[in-house]
Scaffold this motif. Structure first.
Motif, short mmCIF file in Angstrom:
data_model
loop_
_atom_site.label_atom_id
_atom_site.label_comp_id
_atom_site.label_asym_id
_atom_site.label_seq_id
_atom_site.Cartn_x
_atom_site.Cartn_y
_atom_site.Cartn_z
N ARG A 83 -0.03 -0.93 -4.75
CA ARG A 83 -0.97 0.08 -4.27
C ARG A 83 -2.16 0.22 -5.22
O ARG A 83 -3.32 0.21 -4.79
CB ARG A 83 -0.28 1.43 -4.12
CG ARG A 83 0.62 1.55 -2.91
CD ARG A 83 1.27 2.93 -2.86
NE ARG A 83 2.16 3.05 -1.74
CZ ARG A 83 3.48 2.97 -1.82
NH1 ARG A 83 4.07 2.76 -2.98
NH2 ARG A 83 4.22 3.09 -0.73
N TYR A 84 -1.89 0.37 -6.50
CA TYR A 84 -2.97 0.56 -7.47
C TYR A 84 -3.94 -0.62 -7.45
O TYR A 84 -5.15 -0.44 -7.34
CB TYR A 84 -2.40 0.75 -8.89
CG TYR A 84 -3.48 0.96 -9.92
CD1 TYR A 84 -4.12 2.19 -10.03
CD2 TYR A 84 -3.86 -0.06 -10.77
CE1 TYR A 84 -5.13 2.39 -10.96
CE2 TYR A 84 -4.86 0.13 -11.70
CZ TYR A 84 -5.49 1.35 -11.81
OH TYR A 84 -6.48 1.52 -12.72
N THR A 90 4.12 0.71 -6.22
CA THR A 90 3.08 1.44 -6.93
C THR A 90 2.07 0.48 -7.55
O THR A 90 0.86 0.72 -7.49
CB THR A 90 3.71 2.35 -8.01
OG1 THR A 90 4.56 3.29 -7.36
CG2 THR A 90 2.65 3.09 -8.81
N SER A 94 -2.55 11.58 -0.38
CA SER A 94 -2.84 10.66 -1.47
C SER A 94 -4.22 10.03 -1.33
O SER A 94 -4.91 9.81 -2.33
CB SER A 94 -1.76 9.58 -1.59
OG SER A 94 -1.78 8.70 -0.50
N GLY A 112 0.11 10.39 -6.88
CA GLY A 112 1.33 9.82 -6.30
C GLY A 112 2.50 10.79 -6.36
O GLY A 112 3.29 10.88 -5.43
N ASN A 135 -0.96 1.04 1.69
CA ASN A 135 0.16 1.97 1.52
C ASN A 135 1.37 1.48 2.33
O ASN A 135 2.51 1.55 1.84
CB ASN A 135 -0.26 3.37 1.96
CG ASN A 135 0.55 4.44 1.30
OD1 ASN A 135 0.80 4.39 0.11
ND2 ASN A 135 0.96 5.42 2.07
N LEU A 152 -1.09 8.31 -10.92
CA LEU A 152 0.32 8.70 -10.92
C LEU A 152 0.51 10.17 -10.57
O LEU A 152 1.49 10.52 -9.89
CB LEU A 152 0.95 8.37 -12.28
CG LEU A 152 1.06 6.87 -12.59
CD1 LEU A 152 1.54 6.66 -14.03
CD2 LEU A 152 1.96 6.16 -11.60
#
Length: 169
Positions: free
Chosen positions: A138-139, A135, A69, A28, A97, A25
């Motif tokens: 992505r993770y 998010t 990132s 990010g 992404n 985070l």
């Protein structure tokens, strides 16, 4: 507390995941600032280089934020899991992404065009929802497809494996 964490593998694993998520985070957040900052700099900064080309400015700012990132996640968040194939990592990272970006756009489009919600509040809620869903994607995507090398800490040493085998015998 650290004594308890070192004695309980489950607590150690939870702590490691919390640290990893916090790092993810944080990276990010920095990437978000790069994206928004560069976008505004290109459009409204000195010389107003791309004042009348918002999409070009956005593509450039997203590309820069993606690189920031990737480097942050590769060297800090998932440092124990990075592979030796940087080109493969960057390609998959970019694809995941891009999927996150598409999810964000899709939530806004669904709210705006399908549900007919045209207020600034509705647009902002759908945007925040899209960011949250993107998010998560992505993770999970980075963990499953990009940074896939097992952590050195997760692999028991030879003497630990022998001890476990002897204990079972």
């Amino acid at each position: 507390m650290s004594n308890l964490v070192t004695r309980s593998p489950r607590l150690a694993a939870v702590r490691a995941r919390v640290v990893e998520l916090s790092r993810f985070l944080a990276v990010g957040g920095v990437s978000f600032v790069v994206d928004l900052g560069l976008f505004n700099l290109l459009r409204f900064g000195p010389g107003e280089l791309l004042l009348h080309k918002p999409l070009t400015a956005k593509v450039l700012s997203v590309a820069a934020a993606t690189l920031v990132s990737w480097v942050g996640n590769r060297l800090w968040t998932f440092a124990d899991h990075r592979t030796t194939h940087r080109g493969r990592e960057l390609l998959l990272y970019s694809v995941i992404n891009l999927l996150g970006v598409v999810i964000g756009i899709a939530t806004l489009a669904f709210s705006h065009y399908t549900l007919g919600l045209h207020t600034p509040l509705a647009d902002n809620i759908s945007t925040v929802l899209g960011i949250a869903l993107g998010t998560i994607v992505r993770y999970v995507g980075y963990k499953r497809f990009v940074f896939i090398t097992p952590s050195v800490a997760a692999v028991p040493a030879d003497h630990e494996r022998l001890t476990e085998v002897e204990a079972l015998a």
